[in-house]
Design a protein around this motif. Sequence first.
Motif, PDB file in Angstrom:
ATOM      1  N   GLN A  31      34.218   5.368  35.190  1.00  0.00           N
ATOM      2  CA  GLN A  31      33.992   5.697  36.448  1.00  0.00           C
ATOM      3  C   GLN A  31      35.701   5.202  37.235  1.00  0.00           C
ATOM      4  O   GLN A  31      36.245   5.849  38.281  1.00  0.00           O
ATOM      5  CB  GLN A  31      33.245   4.607  37.200  1.00  0.00           C
ATOM      6  N   ILE A  32      36.474   4.465  36.560  1.00  0.00           N
ATOM      7  CA  ILE A  32      37.881   3.969  37.010  1.00  0.00           C
ATOM      8  C   ILE A  32      38.744   5.256  36.961  1.00  0.00           C
ATOM      9  O   ILE A  32      39.800   5.472  37.518  1.00  0.00           O
ATOM     10  CB  ILE A  32      37.845   2.981  36.236  1.00  0.00           C
ATOM     11  N   SER A  33      38.255   6.279  35.330  1.00  0.00           N
ATOM     12  CA  SER A  33      38.876   7.480  35.652  1.00  0.00           C
ATOM     13  C   SER A  33      39.023   8.465  36.365  1.00  0.00           C
ATOM     14  O   SER A  33      39.982   9.008  37.235  1.00  0.00           O
ATOM     15  CB  SER A  33      38.681   7.890  33.896  1.00  0.00           C
ATOM     16  N   GLU A  34      37.745   8.408  36.594  1.00  0.00           N
ATOM     17  CA  GLU A  34      37.357   9.111  38.381  1.00  0.00           C
ATOM     18  C   GLU A  34      37.993   9.171  39.230  1.00  0.00           C
ATOM     19  O   GLU A  34      38.108   9.668  40.170  1.00  0.00           O
ATOM     20  CB  GLU A  34      36.192   9.006  38.068  1.00  0.00           C
ATOM     21  N   ALA A  35      37.448   7.197  39.652  1.00  0.00           N
ATOM     22  CA  ALA A  35      38.061   6.862  41.179  1.00  0.00           C
ATOM     23  C   ALA A  35      39.594   7.352  41.246  1.00  0.00           C
ATOM     24  O   ALA A  35      40.183   6.722  42.554  1.00  0.00           O
ATOM     25  CB  ALA A  35      37.694   5.383  40.918  1.00  0.00           C
ATOM     26  N   LEU A  36      40.297   6.160  40.464  1.00  0.00           N
ATOM     27  CA  LEU A  36      41.981   5.897  40.027  1.00  0.00           C
ATOM     28  C   LEU A  36      42.308   6.887  39.871  1.00  0.00           C
ATOM     29  O   LEU A  36      43.942   6.498  39.938  1.00  0.00           O
ATOM     30  CB  LEU A  36      41.227   4.701  40.079  1.00  0.00           C
ATOM     31  N   ARG A  37      42.246   8.191  38.604  1.00  0.00           N
ATOM     32  CA  ARG A  37      43.208   8.694  37.916  1.00  0.00           C
ATOM     33  C   ARG A  37      44.218   8.429  36.616  1.00  0.00           C
ATOM     34  O   ARG A  37      45.151   8.904  37.218  1.00  0.00           O
ATOM     35  CB  ARG A  37      43.655   9.925  38.669  1.00  0.00           C
ATOM     36  N   PRO A  38      43.717   6.981  36.651  1.00  0.00           N
ATOM     37  CA  PRO A  38      44.802   6.642  35.770  1.00  0.00           C
ATOM     38  C   PRO A  38      45.242   7.562  34.308  1.00  0.00           C
ATOM     39  O   PRO A  38      44.008   8.804  33.511  1.00  0.00           O
ATOM     40  CB  PRO A  38      44.339   5.297  34.991  1.00  0.00           C
ATOM     41  N   THR A  39      46.638   7.755  33.664  1.00  0.00           N
ATOM     42  CA  THR A  39      46.686   8.193  32.955  1.00  0.00           C
ATOM     43  C   THR A  39      46.499   7.238  31.749  1.00  0.00           C
ATOM     44  O   THR A  39      45.754   6.285  31.642  1.00  0.00           O
ATOM     45  CB  THR A  39      48.317   7.978  32.402  1.00  0.00           C
ATOM     46  N   GLY A  40      46.573   8.568  30.363  1.00  0.00           N
ATOM     47  CA  GLY A  40      46.151   7.554  29.084  1.00  0.00           C
ATOM     48  C   GLY A  40      46.277   6.661  29.017  1.00  0.00           C
ATOM     49  O   GLY A  40      46.290   5.193  28.353  1.00  0.00           O
ATOM     50  N   THR A  41      48.108   5.816  28.987  1.00  0.00           N
ATOM     51  CA  THR A  41      48.783   4.731  29.085  1.00  0.00           C
ATOM     52  C   THR A  41      48.492   3.827  30.314  1.00  0.00           C
ATOM     53  O   THR A  41      47.933   2.224  29.996  1.00  0.00           O
ATOM     54  CB  THR A  41      50.278   4.599  29.060  1.00  0.00           C
ATOM     55  N   GLN A  42      48.113   3.804  31.586  1.00  0.00           N
ATOM     56  CA  GLN A  42      47.459   3.077  32.253  1.00  0.00           C
ATOM     57  C   GLN A  42      46.439   2.400  31.816  1.00  0.00           C
ATOM     58  O   GLN A  42      45.788   1.204  31.795  1.00  0.00           O
ATOM     59  CB  GLN A  42      47.897   3.755  33.961  1.00  0.00           C
TER      60      GLN A  42
END
Length: 510
Positions: free
Chosen positions: A48-59
Amino acid sequence: MPLSTRPVDTPGSAAPGARRRWLALAVLMLPVLLVSIDNTVLSFALPQISEALRPTGTQLLWIIDIYPLVLAGLLVPMGSFADRVGRRRLLLTGALGFAAVSAVAAYAPSAEALVATRAGLGFFGAMLMPSTLSLLRNVFTDREERRLAIAIWASGFAAGSALGPIVGGFLLEHFWWGSVFLLAVPVLVVLLVLAPAFVPESRDPAPGRIDPLSIALAMATMAPVVYGIKTLAKSGPSTLALAGLAVGLLAGALFVRRQLRRPDPMLDVRLFTRGAFSGAVLVNLLSVFSLVGFLFFVSQDVQLVLGLSPMEAGLALLPGLAVMVAAGLLVVRVVRHVRPAHVVAVALLFSAAGYAVVAVGAGESTLVLLVAAFVVLSLGVGAAETVSNDLIVSSVPAEKAGAASAISETAYEVGAVLGTAVLGSILTASYHAHVVVPDGVPHTDAAAAAETLGGATQVAQTLDAGTAQTLLDSAHAAFGSGVGTTSLIGVVLMLVAAATALVTLRHARS
């Protein structure tokens, strides 16, 4: 050089009665469970965080890593500060700050903001933790009672890490990802109300002076080393990775040198000359390393590959949680009759077997296989954590209980950092190297899909059916390959840890 002979910790009141002692333990378990839950509660929120905030793999890795990193770097300084101002007082201050920052983290608008608030949680979490184990030693003066209390404490610490995904799964089933942070608020309100009533104040009657340079050196040791390991695992040898490791090791050497020369060191590093103590600290670190590293990939596997909902995924780990708690409590009886070195070595072999189960089935993971692997691994972690924490506290003089407690908790947090940094980075790098993004996917989406499995899953929802299935097939295969590599490394590390335990704990007595 002899160990310091500073006076024994002095409670603010007489030792509490039996009923109040166990009530004090129940109250002190609240921050233990909360801080350990916070180490892994984000595991099932990653999609869900990946979808909502679109972080990079490092982030994405830093969102997880920054909390235990700051916590680990500040535990020893905060433990020293607690000796000075009072352990219960610092516990309550940390609870208030932790609750406030948790509310802010729940509404973080970007990946960068979430990393910053997680760092704030690490700062206040470091105020919470050093007090718990040293307060327990003050409350429980009877050795048998204290051993059981420490077993419950250690089981709670280990179980909290496994409970995090379950609690997170329940919340994510009904609310948004930020709800996992709001969990801290009601728990800490209860702590703020009950701790003054049931937990007696205690402090060191002759505390060491606050040493800003030692605090800076402690942080300068932790952060660069973890950064170097993360960079090395993800990108291979590089100037930045090697420079980070060199800076951290140099700062660590300067830290040790300063502690040896000070009459009132912030951390008495001579404690590590005791074989049972240093061996138990290493076991503590590696047990948590294996647990957190395993949870990093299994939480994504059961949701993004097997398709379970967050709640279903959390419940799938419940058998492992139950086994972990039971093993932590039952090992108290076992270690009365079997040498600690043998108990810990066998426990670490169970952890190795858990990783081996996944390594054998890598690429064809089923829910039954992953649940079985977690049960076997949890059996080892629960037993090893209880024995190692008991050895850490009991192998040093009473006046060193505070320092020993801080080291124990630091080892726990360093293990949590390295579990994600090492195994998580290797998994991310393997995924990135093997995933194939189909032609025609927009450049920005292609980059997101190549970074993480969560990113690929989110991008696939925007593509036509054929292209989406091609991307998901490649992403699942790449992730499975990374899980296999990571699990083999976990097996080797746990086998080495078992052999190390046999050597370093060979003189420890039941």
